[in-house]
Design a protein around this motif. Structure first.
Motif, PDB file in Angstrom:
ATOM      1  N   CYS A 307       0.818  -1.228   0.000  1.00  0.00           N
ATOM      2  CA  CYS A 307       0.000   0.000   0.000  1.00  0.00           C
ATOM      3  C   CYS A 307       0.848   1.272   0.000  1.00  0.00           C
ATOM      4  CB  CYS A 307      -0.899  -0.022   1.230  1.00  0.00           C
ATOM      5  SG  CYS A 307      -1.872   1.468   1.434  1.00  0.00           S
ATOM      6  N   ARG A 309      -0.691   4.239   0.370  1.00  0.00           N
ATOM      7  CA  ARG A 309      -1.511   5.198   1.117  1.00  0.00           C
ATOM      8  C   ARG A 309      -2.064   6.321   0.233  1.00  0.00           C
ATOM      9  NH1 ARG A 309      -0.611   1.466   4.247  1.00  0.00           N
ATOM     10  NH2 ARG A 309       0.126   1.637   6.400  1.00  0.00           N
ATOM     11  N   CYS A 366      -7.110   0.158  -6.812  1.00  0.00           N
ATOM     12  CA  CYS A 366      -5.835   0.198  -6.096  1.00  0.00           C
ATOM     13  C   CYS A 366      -4.654   0.250  -7.065  1.00  0.00           C
ATOM     14  CB  CYS A 366      -5.696  -1.017  -5.188  1.00  0.00           C
ATOM     15  SG  CYS A 366      -4.093  -1.063  -4.359  1.00  0.00           S
ATOM     16  N   VAL A 368      -1.596  -0.323  -6.707  1.00  0.00           N
ATOM     17  CA  VAL A 368      -0.589  -1.378  -6.589  1.00  0.00           C
ATOM     18  C   VAL A 368      -1.249  -2.768  -6.609  1.00  0.00           C
ATOM     19  CG1 VAL A 368       1.275  -0.068  -5.520  1.00  0.00           C
ATOM     20  CG2 VAL A 368      -0.554  -0.942  -4.094  1.00  0.00           C
ATOM     21  N   ILE A 370      -3.564  -4.340  -4.958  1.00  0.00           N
ATOM     22  CA  ILE A 370      -3.810  -5.166  -3.772  1.00  0.00           C
ATOM     23  C   ILE A 370      -5.206  -5.787  -3.901  1.00  0.00           C
ATOM     24  CG2 ILE A 370      -4.012  -5.193  -1.252  1.00  0.00           C
ATOM     25  CD1 ILE A 370      -2.125  -2.801  -1.174  1.00  0.00           C
TER      26      ILE A 370
HETATM   27  S1  SF4 Z   1      -6.003   2.012  -3.023  1.00  0.00           S
HETATM   28 FE1  SF4 Z   1      -4.348   0.545  -2.613  1.00  0.00          FE
HETATM   29  S2  SF4 Z   1      -2.532   1.836  -2.372  1.00  0.00           S
HETATM   30 FE2  SF4 Z   1      -4.281   3.188  -2.223  1.00  0.00          FE
HETATM   31  S3  SF4 Z   1      -4.685   3.329   0.000  1.00  0.00           S
HETATM   32 FE3  SF4 Z   1      -6.001   1.697  -0.798  1.00  0.00          FE
HETATM   33  S4  SF4 Z   1      -4.771  -0.164  -0.535  1.00  0.00           S
HETATM   34 FE4  SF4 Z   1      -3.373   1.541  -0.328  1.00  0.00          FE
END
Ligand code: SF4
Lengths: 464, 201
Positions: A307, A309, A366, A368, A370
């Protein structure tokens, strides 16, 4: 609206939902940002390639994290930075205090850092007689109100301008009732510039740490991190160990994704790269574990360490949008928070994996990649297996499963249900006994059940 | 055992499948007209960009800006353009608090996001990029072509950068801004209230 204290998400969400108009406003404010994010994602044909690359880079880094941490420390030291290691929040706070004591610092300016929030640094420093001022406008607003942030990128997204106006009137003596955002921001600018000028030390978070150069990168729109660390001589940068990436060149992937996903901007206004302290100054970097290494062992949850953030999963989450960040009672709320918090403290945060409709929208946005909703589903099983579920959840499940094993009974109950749905007066359907009828209409009962339709069709299609 | 050893041990003692790094050489976006794209994106984030002829042209363009004309305290790190505060004679950056306008050198621009790369190599106090009320960034185009100081995307940008010195560098994209009060965009949060980019031919 005061901060919520209960750890139970439904209880807190109910409180938030008492003000229907506000809930609706919160919902649409966040959806607006989600739409901006979509436009930005579409502006780059390589969007999915970027996500893929980002996800791989993070997976690679986590698989060799110890090596990269050592490489980072070596290179950061070579550039004159001091590197500290903290295994938990307490140690992190002690290290910060020690540095402050050494410099006889009394006034600190801080720029948005979810990690220091996670470690409860502010109250700790205040107990030790140090003034800590959060300098991100949203953070300052919630700090003055003695609340926590309700969103990791937009800490005051739950507040209306009238709330901000009242808060500033009380603390900064702005005109009562003046809710103009320009006026309010200008007052905060004057107030905070004063604080920047008086600060003895500047504390920032870290968006990315670069193993190959020993540098760190901090992204803000306001320039508060930069003002905070370029006036005083001492800069303390606090980072979770998962913020590392192997090479400075990888920033080209992450900086392209971060702001677009977070707020729908092409990049944050300031993306500052710090390599070592400035002439005559000091740069302290604190590497914090605080439970992160525990996540690495699990094939199910390791991904959550990727993540960055950005907050995109919160902006898109139908539950977050209608329950508000404070209902999660955690530093990181929303889908990613519903994974990270129960893994750290299952007892307190056991209701969070259930604050999810499993719509999968978070995983889709997301940057990345996830697999948030899958992890949330897995977590639910775990909460159940640990016997942490309240009877209000387990009992209906047991009954349902018992019914499902008896097809005749299920069919009969279905027809009874349809009859009642059609014929009962509203007050008998929409009441406290039926949580599904809260703030939403029940579906219309179909003329025929699926079973009836299927039977009919099978009869019609039967070869003569 | 020190915390460092404990953390490294905790992190190292894990069975994590290894994953290869992806290639950074991909078909990243290119623009037919990177110059105008840069201008459009910069305008969308609240900045302006103009092309001027030489330092004289720069001075002329600055004199068209009311905030420059009215500025009492100015800083310039550009050869041939004078400010009334000499950064090299300032020891305490706090005294730059009331600078109204700073004209500073940028190194190159990025079309995809309207950012300009700025380092503190020629700016003695880096706060000079953040504390003035207004900032002008100057990009010299020695070849006489604006295209030569613009890259298409961040991937190209990082290829241009090297990290030998203890350098501070920042991508600056527009003036300081916030949307923390009810999502209304307000320009001029802590840093510069306006950002002007000058391409000097
Ligand atoms: S979208 Fe993915 S990278 Fe962004 S805060 Fe949520 S988990 Fe983290």
């Amino acid at each position: 609206m005061s901060s919520t204290t209960s750890f139970d998400h439904p209880t807190n969400a109910k409180k938030f939902n008492q003000d229907q108009a506000r809930t609706h406003w919160h919902d649409s404010a966040l959806w607006f940002i989600r739409e901006k994010r979509d436009r930005m994602a579409k502006s780059l044909p390589e969007w999915e390639t970027l996500r893929e690359c980002a996800s791989q880079i993070k997976a690679h880094t986590i698989s060799k994290l110890a090596d990269y941490l050592e490489e980072f420390e070596k290179n950061a030291k070579a550039r004159g930075a001091t590197v500290h290691w903290a295994k938990d929040a307490d140690e992190h706070n002690r290290i910060v205090l020690e540095i402050l004591r050494k410099h006889e610092a009394e006034r600190i300016v801080k720029s948005k850092s979810m990690l220091t929030e996670e470690c409860h640094l502010n109250p700790f420093l205040e107990q030790n007689g140090i003034e800590v001022v959060d300098t991100d406008l949203g953070e300052r607003i919630v700090q003055l109100r003695q609340e926590g942030p309700s969103h990791i990128v937009m800490p005051a997204i739950h507040l209306k301008k009238e709330d901000v106006s009242d808060t500033f009137h009380e603390h900064l003596h702005t005109e009562a009732g003046n809710c103009n955002p320009d006026y309010l921001t200008e007052s905060a600018r004057q107030h905070l510039r004063n604080k920047f000028m008086q600060a003895d030390v500047g504390i920032t978070g870290v968006n990315f740490a670069l193993a190959d150069t020993g540098g760190i990168v901090v992204c803000t729109n306001e320039g508060n991190a930069d003002l905070g660390v370029s006036l005083p001589n001492v800069h303390i940068a606090c980072m979770g160990i998962e913020k590392l990436i192997p090479s400075v060149d990888h920033l080209s992937i992450f900086l392209r994704l971060l702001a677009r996903s977070a707020t729908g901007q092409p990049i944050t206004t300031y993306s500052s790269h710090f390599h070592g302290p400035r002439e005559g100054g000091e740069l302290h970097i604190i590497l914090v574990d605080n439970g992160r290494s525990n996540l690495m062992n699990s094939d199910d949850y390791r991904n959550s360490l990727k993540c960055i953030r950005c907050g995109a999963c919160m902006n898109t989450c139908p539950v977050y949008r209608r329950s508000g960040g404070h209902s999660y009672a955690a530093t990181v709320p929303g889908p990613i928070g519903s994974i990270l918090n129960p893994l750290r403290d299952a007892k307190h945060h056991k209701s969070l994996p259930f604050a999810c409709t499993l719509c999968g929208s978070c995983s889709d946005v997301c940057p990345v990649q996830i697999n948030l909703h899958e992890q949330l589903l897995t977590l639910r099983t775990e909460v159940k297996n640990q016997n942490q579920l309240p009877i209000s959840k387990t009992m209906p499940m047991r009954i349902t499963s018992w019914v499902f094993q008896r097809p005749k009974l299920y069919a009969w109950l279905g027809s009874v249900g349809k009859f009642f749905l059609r014929n009962l007066p509203r007050f008998m359907i929409y009441n406290a006994l039926n949580p599904w009828g809260k703030n939403r209409e029940m579906p219309e009962a179909p003329a025929e059940s699926f079973r009836q339709q299927y039977a009919k069709r099978a009869k019609k299609n039967k070869p003569q | 055992m020190s915390s460092k050893e404990q953390i490294l041990k905790a992190v190292r003692n894990q069975l994590v499948p290894s994953v290869d790094l992806p290639s950074l050489q991909q078909d990243w976006i290119q623009y037919d007209d990177a110059v105008s794209h840069f201008g459009d994106v910069l305008a969308a984030v609240g900045g302006t960009a103009v092309v001027v002829e030489g330092v004289d042209g720069l001075a002329e363009a600055l004199n068209d800006l009311p905030v420059y004309v009215e500025a009492k305290k100015t800083v310039s790190c550009i050869d041939g353009l004078m400010g009334n505060v000499d950064l090299d004679r300032v020891d305490d950056p706090h005294t730059l608090e009331d600078v109204d306008f700073a004209v500073l050198p940028g190194e190159f621009a990025v079309a995809e996001n309207g950012a300009v790369w700025v380092t503190d190599a020629a700016i003695r106090h880096r706060v000079a990029l953040f504390i003035p009320q207004h900032v002008g960034l100057v990009l010299h185009c020695p070849s006489g072509q604006v295209e030569d100081v613009i890259v298409n995307n961040l991937a190209e940008a990082y290829q241009k950068l090297s990290w030998q010195a203890n350098q501070f560098g920042c991508f600056v994209s527009g003036p300081s801004k916030t949307a923390d009060i009810e999502q209304s965009l307000v320009i001029g949060a802590h840093g510069a209230r306006s950002l002007h980019v000058f391409f000097v031919l």
